[in-house]
Design a protein around this motif. Structure first.
Motif, PDB file in Angstrom:
ATOM      1  N   LEU A 198       0.743  -1.259   0.120  1.00  0.00           N
ATOM      2  CA  LEU A 198      -0.107  -0.011  -0.124  1.00  0.00           C
ATOM      3  C   LEU A 198       1.023   1.366   0.142  1.00  0.00           C
ATOM      4  CD1 LEU A 198       0.120   1.415   3.051  1.00  0.00           C
ATOM      5  CD2 LEU A 198      -1.455  -0.154   3.800  1.00  0.00           C
ATOM      6  N   GLU A 199       0.350   2.393  -0.336  1.00  0.00           N
ATOM      7  CA  GLU A 199       1.060   3.537  -0.235  1.00  0.00           C
ATOM      8  C   GLU A 199       0.767   4.319   0.984  1.00  0.00           C
ATOM      9  OE1 GLU A 199       3.001   5.110  -2.229  1.00  0.00           O
ATOM     10  OE2 GLU A 199       2.806   3.708  -3.864  1.00  0.00           O
ATOM     11  N   PRO A 200       1.553   4.404   1.732  1.00  0.00           N
ATOM     12  CA  PRO A 200       1.063   4.541   3.441  1.00  0.00           C
ATOM     13  C   PRO A 200       0.822   6.186   3.391  1.00  0.00           C
ATOM     14  CG  PRO A 200       3.203   3.505   3.316  1.00  0.00           C
ATOM     15  CD  PRO A 200       2.936   3.814   1.781  1.00  0.00           C
ATOM     16  N   LEU A 201       1.302   7.119   2.789  1.00  0.00           N
ATOM     17  CA  LEU A 201       1.128   8.534   2.645  1.00  0.00           C
ATOM     18  C   LEU A 201      -0.016   8.921   2.115  1.00  0.00           C
ATOM     19  CD1 LEU A 201       4.687   9.836   1.967  1.00  0.00           C
ATOM     20  CD2 LEU A 201       3.645   9.414   4.238  1.00  0.00           C
ATOM     21  N   THR A 202      -0.773   7.998   1.303  1.00  0.00           N
ATOM     22  CA  THR A 202      -1.966   8.430   0.539  1.00  0.00           C
ATOM     23  C   THR A 202      -3.041   7.311   1.085  1.00  0.00           C
ATOM     24  OG1 THR A 202      -1.487   7.066  -1.438  1.00  0.00           O
ATOM     25  CG2 THR A 202      -0.869   9.588  -1.282  1.00  0.00           C
ATOM     26  N   ALA A 203      -2.978   6.446   1.675  1.00  0.00           N
ATOM     27  CA  ALA A 203      -3.885   5.292   2.007  1.00  0.00           C
ATOM     28  C   ALA A 203      -4.949   5.934   2.855  1.00  0.00           C
ATOM     29  CB  ALA A 203      -3.186   4.343   2.919  1.00  0.00           C
ATOM     30  N   LEU A 204      -6.123   5.715   2.643  1.00  0.00           N
ATOM     31  CA  LEU A 204      -7.211   6.397   3.552  1.00  0.00           C
ATOM     32  C   LEU A 204      -7.400   5.754   5.117  1.00  0.00           C
ATOM     33  CD1 LEU A 204     -10.236   5.687   1.041  1.00  0.00           C
ATOM     34  CD2 LEU A 204      -8.893   7.918   1.524  1.00  0.00           C
ATOM     35  N   GLN A 205      -6.496   4.914   5.137  1.00  0.00           N
ATOM     36  CA  GLN A 205      -6.507   4.362   6.543  1.00  0.00           C
ATOM     37  C   GLN A 205      -5.124   3.291   6.553  1.00  0.00           C
ATOM     38  OE1 GLN A 205      -9.520   1.670   7.542  1.00  0.00           O
ATOM     39  NE2 GLN A 205      -9.759   2.388   9.739  1.00  0.00           N
ATOM     40  N   VAL A 206      -4.300   3.541   7.907  1.00  0.00           N
ATOM     41  CA  VAL A 206      -3.248   2.706   8.063  1.00  0.00           C
ATOM     42  C   VAL A 206      -3.809   1.865   9.468  1.00  0.00           C
ATOM     43  CG1 VAL A 206      -1.679   4.399   7.442  1.00  0.00           C
ATOM     44  CG2 VAL A 206      -2.447   4.839   9.662  1.00  0.00           C
ATOM     45  N   PRO A 207      -3.011   0.585   9.682  1.00  0.00           N
ATOM     46  CA  PRO A 207      -3.317   0.004  10.740  1.00  0.00           C
ATOM     47  C   PRO A 207      -3.411   0.661  12.068  1.00  0.00           C
ATOM     48  CG  PRO A 207      -1.408  -1.170   9.419  1.00  0.00           C
ATOM     49  CD  PRO A 207      -1.768   0.421   9.070  1.00  0.00           C
ATOM     50  N   PRO A 208      -4.460   0.438  13.107  1.00  0.00           N
ATOM     51  CA  PRO A 208      -4.572   1.193  14.285  1.00  0.00           C
ATOM     52  C   PRO A 208      -3.569   0.382  15.438  1.00  0.00           C
ATOM     53  CG  PRO A 208      -6.198  -0.777  14.003  1.00  0.00           C
ATOM     54  CD  PRO A 208      -5.201  -0.687  12.972  1.00  0.00           C
ATOM     55  N   TRP A 209      -2.440   0.698  15.061  1.00  0.00           N
ATOM     56  CA  TRP A 209      -1.291   0.639  15.989  1.00  0.00           C
ATOM     57  C   TRP A 209      -0.906   1.555  16.968  1.00  0.00           C
ATOM     58  CZ3 TRP A 209       2.630  -1.415  11.250  1.00  0.00           C
ATOM     59  CH2 TRP A 209       1.895  -2.521  10.788  1.00  0.00           C
ATOM     60  N   GLU A 210      -0.507   0.902  18.254  1.00  0.00           N
ATOM     61  CA  GLU A 210      -0.055   1.842  19.356  1.00  0.00           C
ATOM     62  C   GLU A 210       1.351   2.157  19.076  1.00  0.00           C
ATOM     63  OE1 GLU A 210      -2.121   3.188  21.435  1.00  0.00           O
ATOM     64  OE2 GLU A 210      -3.849   2.095  21.003  1.00  0.00           O
ATOM     65  N   GLU A 211       1.994   2.877  19.875  1.00  0.00           N
ATOM     66  CA  GLU A 211       3.305   3.060  20.043  1.00  0.00           C
ATOM     67  C   GLU A 211       4.280   1.891  19.994  1.00  0.00           C
ATOM     68  OE1 GLU A 211       6.540   6.305  22.058  1.00  0.00           O
ATOM     69  OE2 GLU A 211       4.388   6.511  22.653  1.00  0.00           O
ATOM     70  N   HIS A 212       3.746   1.188  21.274  1.00  0.00           N
ATOM     71  CA  HIS A 212       4.602  -0.106  21.527  1.00  0.00           C
ATOM     72  C   HIS A 212       4.509  -0.953  20.165  1.00  0.00           C
ATOM     73  CE1 HIS A 212       1.230  -3.037  21.915  1.00  0.00           C
ATOM     74  NE2 HIS A 212       0.508  -2.122  22.317  1.00  0.00           N
ATOM     75  N   HIS A 213       3.688  -0.988  19.317  1.00  0.00           N
ATOM     76  CA  HIS A 213       3.757  -1.781  17.970  1.00  0.00           C
ATOM     77  C   HIS A 213       4.698  -1.257  17.252  1.00  0.00           C
ATOM     78  CE1 HIS A 213      -0.706  -2.676  19.016  1.00  0.00           C
ATOM     79  NE2 HIS A 213      -0.143  -3.991  19.022  1.00  0.00           N
ATOM     80  N   LEU A 214       5.071  -0.142  17.069  1.00  0.00           N
ATOM     81  CA  LEU A 214       5.769   0.784  16.299  1.00  0.00           C
ATOM     82  C   LEU A 214       7.193   0.449  16.965  1.00  0.00           C
ATOM     83  CD1 LEU A 214       4.094   4.089  15.560  1.00  0.00           C
ATOM     84  CD2 LEU A 214       3.898   1.986  14.494  1.00  0.00           C
ATOM     85  N   ILE A 215       7.404   0.553  18.009  1.00  0.00           N
ATOM     86  CA  ILE A 215       8.777   0.286  18.832  1.00  0.00           C
ATOM     87  C   ILE A 215       8.896  -1.114  18.253  1.00  0.00           C
ATOM     88  CG2 ILE A 215      10.056  -0.050  20.840  1.00  0.00           C
ATOM     89  CD1 ILE A 215       8.511   2.432  21.876  1.00  0.00           C
ATOM     90  N   THR A 216       8.514  -2.077  18.626  1.00  0.00           N
ATOM     91  CA  THR A 216       8.541  -3.578  18.321  1.00  0.00           C
ATOM     92  C   THR A 216       8.941  -3.915  16.828  1.00  0.00           C
ATOM     93  OG1 THR A 216       7.164  -4.289  19.963  1.00  0.00           O
ATOM     94  CG2 THR A 216       7.575  -5.826  18.493  1.00  0.00           C
ATOM     95  N   LEU A 217       7.900  -3.187  15.904  1.00  0.00           N
ATOM     96  CA  LEU A 217       8.282  -3.417  14.420  1.00  0.00           C
ATOM     97  C   LEU A 217       9.717  -2.837  13.979  1.00  0.00           C
ATOM     98  CD1 LEU A 217       7.535  -4.031  11.591  1.00  0.00           C
ATOM     99  CD2 LEU A 217       6.484  -1.743  11.524  1.00  0.00           C
TER     100      LEU A 217
END
Length: 219
Positions: free
Chosen positions: A150-169
């Protein structure tokens, strides 16, 4: 603050006041803590370093929970403040977009430099990461393939992740990238990779990255 065992605490969940999502809450001696980051069982030193950085250098009241299969760091909150947390929620969408762009860049570099077979193995590995750490909307190969394209900057919706998900990723993406490439060059030049992001969002993300232990990995 404390290193706790699972039997020391009570873990429950609350409905997020602004999003269709449950928030894990740790209760200890009448105090409430919100999940900040998760580490696997073999990342004890990383978990303790992250916890110490938050408590000693950034003045946060945190607990480190030690379980057989993982470590997790939790920050103290007042439950009545959850509904007024506008700024973290406002930032989480561009932060998620940035992390997806970094993920896609590593994936494409693997495909370009190492070939389709290695790219398919990477896709399988990152799917397992999402499954193991319970990432919303990333629980199947089909869902992960969508996130990789997907195109993250133009997608209508990104996954509903929390900050801890992003750190883990970003922790796991760094680990996998190092395994596939045999070096850490892929984690350099973050600003260049994210140059298409709006300037304000990019600046906020880079500041967040720099202020966390992730800043030592991604530069």
């Amino acid at each position: 603050m404390f290193i706790l065992k699972r039997q020391d605490v009570e873990i429950s969940s609350l409905q997020h006041p602004k999003r269709d999502q449950q928030i894990p809450i740790l209760n200890y001696q009448g105090q409430s803590f919100r999940l900040i980051s998760v580490f696997s069982a073999n990342q004890a030193e990383e978990a303790k370093a992250f916890w110490r950085d938050l408590t000693d250098n950034r003045g946060k009241v945190c607990v480190l929970l030690e379980e057989p299969e993982r470590y997790s760091v939790w920050g103290k909150i007042r439950l009545e403040q959850l509904g007024t947390e506008a700024s973290p929620d406002a930032k989480i969408v561009p932060f998620t977009q940035a992390c997806l762009l970094l993920l896609q860049t590593v994936y494409m570099d693997i495909e370009d430099l190492l070939g389709g077979r290695q790219a398919a193995l990477f896709q399988k590995d990152i799917t397992e990461v999402f499954r193991q750490w319970h990432f919303p909307q990333a629980d199947s190969p089909t869902a992960v393939k969508h996130l990789l394209t997907l195109e993250p900057l133009t997608a209508l919706q990104v996954p509903p992740w929390e900050e801890h998900h992003l750190i883990t990723l970003l922790q796991e993406l760094y680990r996998l990238g190092k395994e596939y490439f045999g070096n850490t060059n892929f984690a350099e030049g973050v600003r260049d990779i994210l140059q298409d992001m709006p300037a304000a969002d990019l600046a906020q993300f880079l500041e967040w990255l720099k202020s966390s232990p992730l800043g030592k990995l991604w530069r």
